[in-house]
Design an enzyme around this catalytic site. Structure first.
Site, mmCIF file in Angstrom:
data_model
loop_
_atom_site.group_PDB
_atom_site.id
_atom_site.type_symbol
_atom_site.label_atom_id
_atom_site.label_comp_id
_atom_site.label_asym_id
_atom_site.label_seq_id
_atom_site.Cartn_x
_atom_site.Cartn_y
_atom_site.Cartn_z
ATOM 1 C CE1 TYR A 1 -4.295 0.414 -0.396
ATOM 2 C CE2 TYR A 1 -4.342 -1.550 0.963
ATOM 3 C CZ TYR A 1 -4.968 -0.681 0.090
ATOM 4 O OH TYR A 1 -6.250 -0.905 -0.296
ATOM 5 C CD GLU B 1 -4.619 4.802 0.478
ATOM 6 O OE1 GLU B 1 -4.210 4.405 1.581
ATOM 7 O OE2 GLU B 1 -5.809 4.911 0.176
ATOM 8 C CG ASP C 1 -7.795 10.100 -24.464
ATOM 9 O OD1 ASP C 1 -6.791 9.349 -24.537
ATOM 10 O OD2 ASP C 1 -8.929 9.685 -24.167
ATOM 11 C CB THR D 1 -3.831 3.340 -22.309
ATOM 12 O OG1 THR D 1 -3.655 3.373 -23.722
ATOM 13 C CG2 THR D 1 -5.254 3.698 -21.947
ATOM 14 C CE LYS E 1 -6.255 1.729 -26.084
ATOM 15 N NZ LYS E 1 -6.447 2.389 -24.797
ATOM 16 N NE ARG F 1 -5.436 -4.607 -20.116
ATOM 17 C CZ ARG F 1 -5.967 -4.247 -21.280
ATOM 18 N NH1 ARG F 1 -6.922 -3.328 -21.320
ATOM 19 N NH2 ARG F 1 -5.584 -4.782 -22.411
HETATM 20 N N1 DSN Z 1 -11.188 0.062 -25.446
HETATM 21 C C1 DSN Z 1 -10.203 0.925 -26.056
HETATM 22 C C2 DSN Z 1 -10.095 0.701 -27.519
HETATM 23 O O1 DSN Z 1 -10.265 -0.415 -27.958
HETATM 24 O O2 DSN Z 1 -9.817 1.629 -28.242
HETATM 25 C C3 DSN Z 1 -10.459 2.348 -25.725
HETATM 26 O O3 DSN Z 1 -10.659 2.475 -24.362
#
Ligand code: DSN
Length: 421
Positions: A61, A63, A207, A233, A236, A242
């Site tokens: 933990y 925080e 974003d 994110t 990707k 993730r």
């Molecule tokens: N689920 C993602 C995508 O496939 O683009 C976006 O959050």
């Protein structure tokens, strides 16, 4: 690289103690090894990232932030978070980084919390035109808590209509403008968005969850010099664990940090934070720049091959890792195409196209991306063949077995977690 990285050193123990879950781990690795993954938002992390994820850091933990925690014993995990933050700042040339968001949606929630009050107006891309749920969809907190004005793409060019964005901004005076998308294959003109935001005195949030890996590798222009806040994110094209992260100017650093913790999150996932540090470190290497460049070359090869068979690329092509394909001319829905490809061992997702007459469950299009296949070592020649295979099985489901055999032949050479990173 070891042959079974996702199993970790204690996989034998897991098999003994919980054979059901152990079998699921085996089956998932088999699944990705026996099919071609064209989901544009997925990738295969390195074994080093997996090792950090499967570590004892999950137990801690922590925080707060490094040096300012609400728990004792954080001196070790502090080092992981400091490394992650320093690497993110260096990699993206950002003034400030917060690596604690659990996901891209959490990163957006935190960014909105830092910049807006409930009821404030924001301007963002409509979901059916390629935006994201968190960009103001009525079924999401963003659409419920904010007064959202949406922009889209032009019907003729299928490109963002910057004149419309400016008109809407002048008319509605949003406090925040969001640029970025999940199904927009073209480069976004961050200079234009910055100009519009400045004209109306709005914050600009980019974003870039999808293309951040391409920006990290220098394959496309970065949003960082233009946006006040950048959300992403890490799993990707960036090929990390993730999770999410936020970059921002020094001016907004405190607001963003307070919005992530304690406003929207409690304890950070320190094993994921460590894995993010690993991924940022990997993305600084010259091989990653080469990877990012190859992802785009492959996306173009795939898009061109699909176009030859009447599978039209929305906007006429791609500048990134993904393409949005209009199937209207074939008379096959996106949902049916997704099923036909799955039967042949090709995983992709149905996707609405701009001005789609079909609902999101059916759609007139599919979305394809090349982050996974490029990690597996495929090149433009293979992607040309993948395009032909997709198009054959979408047109004629009776070809599924034949296509599956070609898929197996390609995978025999390019298996995930067997090729070099
Ligand atoms: N689920 C993602 C995508 O496939 O683009 C976006 O959050």
């Amino acid at each position: 690289m070891g042959a079974e990285p996702s199993y970790g050193p204690d996989f034998g123990l897991l098999q003994k103690q919980d054979p059901e879950i152990a079998q699921i781990l085996i089956d998932e690795l088999d699944r990705v090894r026996s099919g071609i993954q064209l989901i544009a938002s997925e990738n295969f992390t390195s074994p080093a990232v997996l090792a950090a994820l499967g570590s004892t850091l999950t137990n801690k933990y922590a925080e707060g932030y490094p040096g300012r925690r609400y728990y004792g014993g954080c001196e070790v995990v502090d080092r992981a978070e400091r490394l992650a933050v320093d690497r993110a700042k260096r990699l993206f040339r950002a003034e400030h980084a917060n690596v604690q968001p659990h996901s891209g949606a959490s990163a957006n929630l935190a960014a909105y919390a830092a910049l807006l009050q409930p009821g404030d107006t924001m301007l963002a891309m409509a979901l059916p035109h390629g935006g994201h749920l968190t960009h103001g969809s009525k079924v999401n907190f963003s659409g419920r808590w904010f007064d959202v004005v949406s922009y889209g793409v032009r019907r003729d060019t299928e490109l963002i209509d910057y004149d419309e964005v400016r008109d809407l901004a002048l008319r509605h005076q949003p406090k925040l403008i969001v640029c970025g998308a999940t199904a927009y294959p073209r480069l976004i003109d961050f200079t234009a968005f910055r100009g519009i935001a400045d004209e109306v005195g709005a914050w600009l949030l980019a974003d870039v969850a999808h293309p951040i890996g391409l920006m990290a590798g220098g394959a496309i222009p970065s949003a960082v010099p233009y946006a006040d806040v950048v959300t992403m994110t890490t799993h990707k094209a960036l090929r990390g664990p993730r999770g999410g992260a936020i970059l921002c100017t020094e001016e907004l650093a405190k607001k963003i940090d307070r919005a992530v913790f304690p406003f929207i999150q409690g304890g950070p996932l320190m094993h994921v934070v460590a894995a993010k540090a690993v991924a940022f470190g990997e993305a600084m290497r010259p091989e990653f720049a080469d990877y990012a460049r190859r992802v785009i070359v492959n996306a173009r090869a795939l898009t061109d091959a699909l176009a030859v068979d009447g599978m039209r690329a929305v906007s006429g092509g791609t500048d990134t890792h993904l393409s949005l394909i209009d199937l209207s001319a074939l008379g096959v829905s996106g949902a049916e195409a997704e099923r036909r490809c799955a039967a042949a061992g090709i995983t992709l997702n149905r996707n609405v196209i701009p001005y789609d007459a079909e609902p999101a469950t059916i759609t007139s299009g599919i979305r394809v991306g090349t982050s996974c296949v490029t990690t597996q070592g495929m090149g433009p020649q293979e992607l040309e063949e993948v395009g032909t295979l997709v198009s054959r099985v979408v047109r004629d489901p009776a070809c599924a077995q034949e296509v599956r055999e070609r898929v197996s032949a390609l995978l025999a050479i390019h298996q995930p977690y067997l090729s070099e990173y």
